[in-house]
Every structure is written in structure tokens, then in C-alpha cells.
Design an enzyme around this catalytic site. Structure first.
Site, PDB file in Angstrom:
ATOM      1  N   ARG A   1       0.651  -0.983   0.324  1.00  7.42           N
ATOM      2  CA  ARG A   1      -0.421   0.136  -0.293  1.00  7.42           C
ATOM      3  C   ARG A   1       1.093   1.318   0.302  1.00  7.42           C
ATOM      4  O   ARG A   1       1.940   1.653   0.944  1.00  7.42           O
ATOM      5  CB  ARG A   1      -0.608  -0.053   1.210  1.00  7.42           C
ATOM      6  CG  ARG A   1      -1.505  -0.710   1.019  1.00  7.42           C
ATOM      7  CD  ARG A   1      -2.689  -0.857   2.308  1.00  7.42           C
ATOM      8  NE  ARG A   1      -2.183   0.078   3.664  1.00  7.42           N
ATOM      9  CZ  ARG A   1      -3.140   0.176   4.672  1.00  7.42           C
ATOM     10  NH1 ARG A   1      -4.678   0.630   4.483  1.00  7.42           N
ATOM     11  NH2 ARG A   1      -3.056   0.849   5.818  1.00  7.42           N
TER      12      ARG A   1
ATOM     13  N   THR B   1      -0.810   7.089  -0.349  1.00  6.14           N
ATOM     14  CA  THR B   1      -2.658   7.537  -1.082  1.00  6.14           C
ATOM     15  C   THR B   1      -3.461   5.957  -0.942  1.00  6.14           C
ATOM     16  O   THR B   1      -4.830   6.035  -0.219  1.00  6.14           O
ATOM     17  CB  THR B   1      -2.101   7.837  -2.416  1.00  6.14           C
ATOM     18  OG1 THR B   1      -1.742   5.821  -2.658  1.00  6.14           O
ATOM     19  CG2 THR B   1      -1.640   7.773  -3.382  1.00  6.14           C
TER      20      THR B   1
ATOM     21  N   ASP C   1       0.644  -3.169  11.551  1.00  2.82           N
ATOM     22  CA  ASP C   1       1.112  -3.722  10.720  1.00  2.82           C
ATOM     23  C   ASP C   1       1.462  -5.377  10.864  1.00  2.82           C
ATOM     24  O   ASP C   1       2.527  -5.864  11.025  1.00  2.82           O
ATOM     25  CB  ASP C   1       2.281  -2.668  10.387  1.00  2.82           C
ATOM     26  CG  ASP C   1       2.689  -3.032   9.398  1.00  2.82           C
ATOM     27  OD1 ASP C   1       2.940  -2.686   7.933  1.00  2.82           O
ATOM     28  OD2 ASP C   1       2.885  -3.942   8.427  1.00  2.82           O
TER      29      ASP C   1
ATOM     30  N   ASP D   1       5.583  -6.620   9.281  1.00  5.09           N
ATOM     31  CA  ASP D   1       6.258  -6.174  10.456  1.00  5.09           C
ATOM     32  C   ASP D   1       6.268  -7.230  11.206  1.00  5.09           C
ATOM     33  O   ASP D   1       7.020  -7.431  12.170  1.00  5.09           O
ATOM     34  CB  ASP D   1       6.248  -4.533  10.666  1.00  5.09           C
ATOM     35  CG  ASP D   1       6.396  -3.379   9.814  1.00  5.09           C
ATOM     36  OD1 ASP D   1       7.356  -3.992   8.716  1.00  5.09           O
ATOM     37  OD2 ASP D   1       5.891  -2.457   9.521  1.00  5.09           O
TER      38      ASP D   1
HETATM   39  C1  PRP Z   1      -1.046  -5.400   4.159  1.00  5.65           C
HETATM   40  C2  PRP Z   1      -1.779  -6.503   4.447  1.00  5.65           C
HETATM   41  C3  PRP Z   1      -2.789  -6.516   3.281  1.00  5.65           C
HETATM   42  C4  PRP Z   1      -3.277  -4.846   3.374  1.00  5.65           C
HETATM   43  C5  PRP Z   1      -4.068  -4.460   3.413  1.00  5.65           C
HETATM   44  O1  PRP Z   1      -0.239  -5.311   3.768  1.00  5.65           O
HETATM   45  O2  PRP Z   1      -1.024  -7.357   4.305  1.00  5.65           O
HETATM   46  O3  PRP Z   1      -2.044  -6.964   2.550  1.00  5.65           O
HETATM   47  O4  PRP Z   1      -1.941  -4.046   3.934  1.00  5.65           O
HETATM   48  O5  PRP Z   1      -4.367  -3.082   3.293  1.00  5.65           O
HETATM   49  P1  PRP Z   1      -5.492  -2.274   2.554  1.00  5.65           P
HETATM   50  O6  PRP Z   1      -6.821  -3.548   2.200  1.00  5.65           O
HETATM   51  O7  PRP Z   1      -6.022  -1.298   2.357  1.00  5.65           O
HETATM   52  O8  PRP Z   1      -5.428  -2.831   0.974  1.00  5.65           O
HETATM   53  P2  PRP Z   1       0.868  -3.689   3.197  1.00  5.65           P
HETATM   54  O9  PRP Z   1       0.615  -3.274   2.146  1.00  5.65           O
HETATM   55  O10 PRP Z   1       1.628  -3.369   4.497  1.00  5.65           O
HETATM   56  O11 PRP Z   1       2.563  -4.471   2.337  1.00  5.65           O
HETATM   57  P3  PRP Z   1       3.092  -5.483   3.741  1.00  5.65           P
HETATM   58  O12 PRP Z   1       2.209  -6.952   3.660  1.00  5.65           O
HETATM   59  O13 PRP Z   1       4.463  -6.021   2.136  1.00  5.65           O
HETATM   60  O14 PRP Z   1       3.854  -5.414   4.588  1.00  5.65           O
HETATM   61  N1  URA Z   2      -2.597  -3.115   6.994  1.00  3.13           N
HETATM   62  C1  URA Z   2      -2.189  -3.581   8.066  1.00  3.13           C
HETATM   63  O1  URA Z   2      -0.903  -4.938   8.460  1.00  3.13           O
HETATM   64  N2  URA Z   2      -2.382  -3.863   9.370  1.00  3.13           N
HETATM   65  C2  URA Z   2      -3.682  -2.631   9.731  1.00  3.13           C
HETATM   66  O2  URA Z   2      -4.066  -2.847  10.328  1.00  3.13           O
HETATM   67  C3  URA Z   2      -4.149  -2.255   7.558  1.00  3.13           C
HETATM   68  C4  URA Z   2      -3.419  -2.910   6.707  1.00  3.13           C
END
Ligand code: PRP
Ligand code: URA
Length: 212
Positions: free
Chosen positions: A107, A111, A203, A206
């Protein structure tokens, strides 16, 4: 969520117990990883009631009988990177021979729009039931785009599994993709102004990989 016929929210005491530990900021990376995997296994059992069965002849010590087995080759697992990776082993416990594809999404922090950076799917995926997995369904942008990416490659049967979801995200995915079954273990209250789920767990990527 009764409003959407394609959304199934589990109300499972074992999942409630495990999610309460996941949320705790003092839970270690190791325990977090184990819990995500265990919850994914329980969710897979709960979401496979319509999975394809094939008849097989089995010889018991006493006689031959017709039984049914899951058509394992008809299933694929696709995690949304990164955090979805944490659920793969949990689904594999139920479907040990399932092929695995990967869709990379992150994400944009400003935005909140998803960006696809990787997509590699198993051969013949269009004919399989795809378990698309991601622990978090927040705005729904990542899930919607990942589903679109699968559909573009011909996939027709998709089961999306998220451990924690915000109502906004569920609504977006359910209405954009009414033909996809959406399985959510826990519905949370809302998103905060940074797009994080409340109460949530922070997160997921993380916490799963110890990157922060
Ligand atoms: C997190 C999560 C989803 C997304 C959800 O991933 O694992 O894929 O956010 O958010 P949304 O419904 O608003 O799209 P992130 O983008 O943080 O990436 P990562 O798993 O690589 O940390
Ligand atoms: N992605 C995450 O990992 N946690 C949240 O709360 C939202 C998006």
C-alpha cells in the site's frame, strides 16, 4: 455480515482465543507467526464445505467400499505478499499438495492505494479453486486488485480469507467481486485516518517478519 451473501464471518471460540493473543503488542514474532498459521488452518476447514470431492474405492480390512476424497490437485494457494505468506503453511496442512502462487502488493503510505509488484501463478491455475490469503483486509484495495489479477489470468473460483477485517474493506471487496467467497475470522470496528484497522493488531507484515 448478513448484508452480503458472499461474506462469511466465523464466530469460532478457538479463533477468538488466538486472535486475542495476536492483537497483544507483547506477543513475540515467533508466537505471532505460529498463531497466524494455526488460524489459517482452522479457517481453511471452515471454508471448504463446498470443495470438490471425487469417489474412490477403498479396501478396509473387511470389505471394499466407495468413499470420497478431496480432489487436492484442484486447489491452489495464493498469498498476497508479504503478510499472506504467513498463512500458506496453515492452508498446506489441509491441502498438502496444493501449488502456491504469489501476488506482491504494497500500500502506498500516502494514498493507501495498492501497487502490484509481482505475480507468479502455478500452471493450470485457471482450472483450480484458489485460496487467496492475507491476514488483513483494511480498505480492501489490495484484495480487490489481487482478485482482479487472478481473474485476468482466467481464475473463476476464488475464496479470499482474511483473519481481521474492517467493515469498509469487506464492503468494497464484496460489492466489487460478488462472485468471490470472502471468509473473515474477525470483524473489527473501523479504520483510523492512516488506514489501520481498529482495534486491529498493527502492521501484520512487520509483526510476522520482525521488520520493525
Ligand atoms: C497489508 C496487508 C494487506 C494490506 C491491506 O500489506 O497485509 O495486504 O495491507 O490493506 P488494504 O486492504 O487497505 O489494501 P502492506 O501493504 O502493509 O504490505 P506488506 O504485507 O508487504 O507489509
Ligand atoms: N495492513 C496491516 O498490516 N494492518 C492494518 O491494520 C491495515 C493494513
Amino acid at each position: 455480515m448478513k448484508k452480503y451473501p458472499n461474506v462469511y464471518v466465523f464466530d469460532h471460540p478457538l479463533i477468538k482465543h488466538k486472535v486475542s493473543i495476536l492483537r497483544d503488542k507483547n506477543t513475540s514474532t515467533k508466537e505471532f507467526r505460529e498463531l497466524i498459521e494455526e488460524i489459517a488452518t482452522v479457517m481453511t476447514y471452515e471454508s471448504m464445505k463446498d470443495v470438490e470431492l471425487v469417489p474412490v474405492e477403498v479396501e478396509t480390512p473387511l470389505e471394499t467400499t466407495m468413499q470420497y476424497r478431496v480432489k487436492e490437485e484442484s486447489v491452489a494457494i495464493v498469498p498476497i505478499l508479504r503478510a499472506g505468506l504467513g498463512m500458506v503453511n496453515g492452508v498446506h496442512r489441509v491441502f498438502p499438495t496444493a501449488r502456491v502462487g504469489h501476488i506482491g502488493m504494497y500500500r502506498d503510505e500516502n494514498t493507501l492505494e495498492p501497487r502490484e509488484y509481482y505475480c507468479k501463478l502455478p500452471e493450470g491455475v485457471a482450472e483450480k479453486t484458489v485460496f487467496l490469503v492475507d491476514p488483513m483486509l483494511a480498505t480492501g484495495g489490495s484484495a480487490c486488485d489481487a482478485i482482479t489479477a487472478l481473474k485476468k489470468r482466467g481464475v473463476k473460483k476464488i475464496k479470499f480469507m482474511a483473519i481481521i477485517a474492517a467493515p469498509e474493506g469487506v464492503e468494497k471487496v464484496a460489492t466489487t467481486h460478488p462472485d468471490v467467497s470472502i471468509y473473515v475470522s474477525t470483524m473489527d470496528r473501523c479504520l483510523n485516518s492512516d488506514g489501520y484497522i481498529l482495534p486491529g493488531l498493527g502492521d501484520a507484515g512487520d509483526r510476522l517478519f520482525g521488520t520493525k
